[in-house]
Motif scaffolding. Structure first.
Motif, PDB file in Angstrom:
ATOM      1  N   CYS A  10      23.368   0.472  -4.636  1.00 35.86           N
ATOM      2  CA  CYS A  10      24.712  -0.123  -4.638  1.00 35.86           C
ATOM      3  C   CYS A  10      25.011  -0.897  -3.358  1.00 35.86           C
ATOM      4  O   CYS A  10      25.666  -1.940  -3.396  1.00 35.86           O
ATOM      5  CB  CYS A  10      25.763   0.957  -4.836  1.00 35.86           C
ATOM      6  N   TRP A  15      29.426  -7.875  -4.007  1.00 37.68           N
ATOM      7  CA  TRP A  15      30.684  -7.703  -4.746  1.00 37.68           C
ATOM      8  C   TRP A  15      30.922  -8.972  -5.550  1.00 37.68           C
ATOM      9  O   TRP A  15      30.801 -10.073  -5.028  1.00 37.68           O
ATOM     10  CB  TRP A  15      31.852  -7.463  -3.797  1.00 37.68           C
ATOM     11  N   THR A  18      36.408 -10.847  -9.878  1.00 41.54           N
ATOM     12  CA  THR A  18      36.829 -10.713 -11.265  1.00 41.54           C
ATOM     13  C   THR A  18      37.866 -11.791 -11.540  1.00 41.54           C
ATOM     14  O   THR A  18      38.145 -12.624 -10.690  1.00 41.54           O
ATOM     15  CB  THR A  18      37.442  -9.317 -11.515  1.00 41.54           C
ATOM     16  N   ALA A  25      34.033  -6.169  -8.223  1.00 43.77           N
ATOM     17  CA  ALA A  25      33.264  -5.128  -8.900  1.00 43.77           C
ATOM     18  C   ALA A  25      31.770  -5.281  -8.629  1.00 43.77           C
ATOM     19  O   ALA A  25      31.275  -6.371  -8.354  1.00 43.77           O
ATOM     20  CB  ALA A  25      33.515  -5.189 -10.400  1.00 43.77           C
ATOM     21  N   LYS A  26      31.085  -4.143  -8.730  1.00 43.59           N
ATOM     22  CA  LYS A  26      29.626  -4.098  -8.767  1.00 43.59           C
ATOM     23  C   LYS A  26      29.284  -3.405 -10.080  1.00 43.59           C
ATOM     24  O   LYS A  26      29.701  -2.273 -10.311  1.00 43.59           O
ATOM     25  CB  LYS A  26      29.065  -3.292  -7.602  1.00 43.59           C
ATOM     26  N   THR A  27      28.562  -4.095 -10.950  1.00 46.72           N
ATOM     27  CA  THR A  27      28.192  -3.516 -12.241  1.00 46.72           C
ATOM     28  C   THR A  27      26.985  -2.614 -12.045  1.00 46.72           C
ATOM     29  O   THR A  27      25.910  -3.071 -11.677  1.00 46.72           O
ATOM     30  CB  THR A  27      27.886  -4.619 -13.259  1.00 46.72           C
ATOM     31  N   LEU A  37      29.871   0.531 -20.088  1.00 46.33           N
ATOM     32  CA  LEU A  37      29.983  -0.178 -18.825  1.00 46.33           C
ATOM     33  C   LEU A  37      30.419   0.785 -17.734  1.00 46.33           C
ATOM     34  O   LEU A  37      31.381   1.538 -17.919  1.00 46.33           O
ATOM     35  CB  LEU A  37      31.014  -1.316 -18.957  1.00 46.33           C
ATOM     36  N   THR A  38      29.709   0.765 -16.607  1.00 47.62           N
ATOM     37  CA  THR A  38      30.102   1.532 -15.425  1.00 47.62           C
ATOM     38  C   THR A  38      30.134   0.569 -14.253  1.00 47.62           C
ATOM     39  O   THR A  38      29.178  -0.182 -14.032  1.00 47.62           O
ATOM     40  CB  THR A  38      29.106   2.671 -15.131  1.00 47.62           C
ATOM     41  N   VAL A  39      31.259   0.573 -13.520  1.00 48.70           N
ATOM     42  CA  VAL A  39      31.417  -0.333 -12.383  1.00 48.70           C
ATOM     43  C   VAL A  39      31.940   0.413 -11.163  1.00 48.70           C
ATOM     44  O   VAL A  39      32.674   1.393 -11.281  1.00 48.70           O
ATOM     45  CB  VAL A  39      32.368  -1.516 -12.696  1.00 48.70           C
ATOM     46  N   LEU A  41      34.455  -0.332  -8.414  1.00 51.97           N
ATOM     47  CA  LEU A  41      35.597  -1.252  -8.409  1.00 51.97           C
ATOM     48  C   LEU A  41      36.336  -1.155  -7.081  1.00 51.97           C
ATOM     49  O   LEU A  41      36.652  -0.058  -6.619  1.00 51.97           O
ATOM     50  CB  LEU A  41      36.538  -0.868  -9.554  1.00 51.97           C
TER      51      LEU A  41
END
Length: 145
Positions: A10, A15, A18, A25-27, A37-39, A41
């Motif tokens: 990560c 970054w 949006t 966000a970082k996906t 989906l997990t981000v 934020l």
């Protein structure tokens, strides 16, 4: 290999902006076919997420700061989950926030001109409609009980 663990660095990820000022966000995980989906934020102080619907369950764990909505505030070290179909606006507290957010299907953001967009500003139906259909009653997918 297909069943190997996926390790995500990560710290080395940039970054991404949006569609909403002060929200980045970082996906960490995305499955376009199911909408999973997990981000990570990050919201600047007092940044706002406009009117949106949690199409399916959303889960958020606050690492830093506060996340505020009309129903209450979640603070660092705490967790909030929102049921499918719930709708609201949300904002960061005065110190901003950092969270891990997990979506069964990405949120649908409602625009004043009638458009429905995803978090990045894409047409929601074009980006996620097929994934939403995989969750429809009668589909082959197993639903949480």
């Amino acid at each position: 290999p297909p069943l190997a663990s996926r390790f995500v660095d990560c710290a080395s990820m940039p970054w991404m902006k949006t569609a909403y000022a002060g929200v980045e966000a970082k996906t960490l995980l995305v499955d376009r076919s199911s909408g999973l989906l997990t981000v990570l934020l990050k919201m600047a102080p007092n940044a706002k997420l406009p009117d949106h619907e949690h199409v399916l369950i959303e889960q958020t764990y606050l690492l830093e700061g506060a996340l505020v909505c009309g129903e209450g505030t979640v603070t660092a070290g705490n967790f909030v989950w929102r049921p499918a179909g719930s709708r609201h606006e949300a904002s960061a507290g005065p110190e901003g926030n950092l969270s891990v957010a997990m979506f069964q299907l990405p949120n649908k953001f409602f625009q004043t001109d009638g458009r429905e967009l995803d978090f990045l500003g894409n047409d929601w139906d074009k980006a996620w409609g097929a994934a939403a259909n995989s969750h429809a009653p009668g589909s082959a997918q197993v639903k949480p009980g």
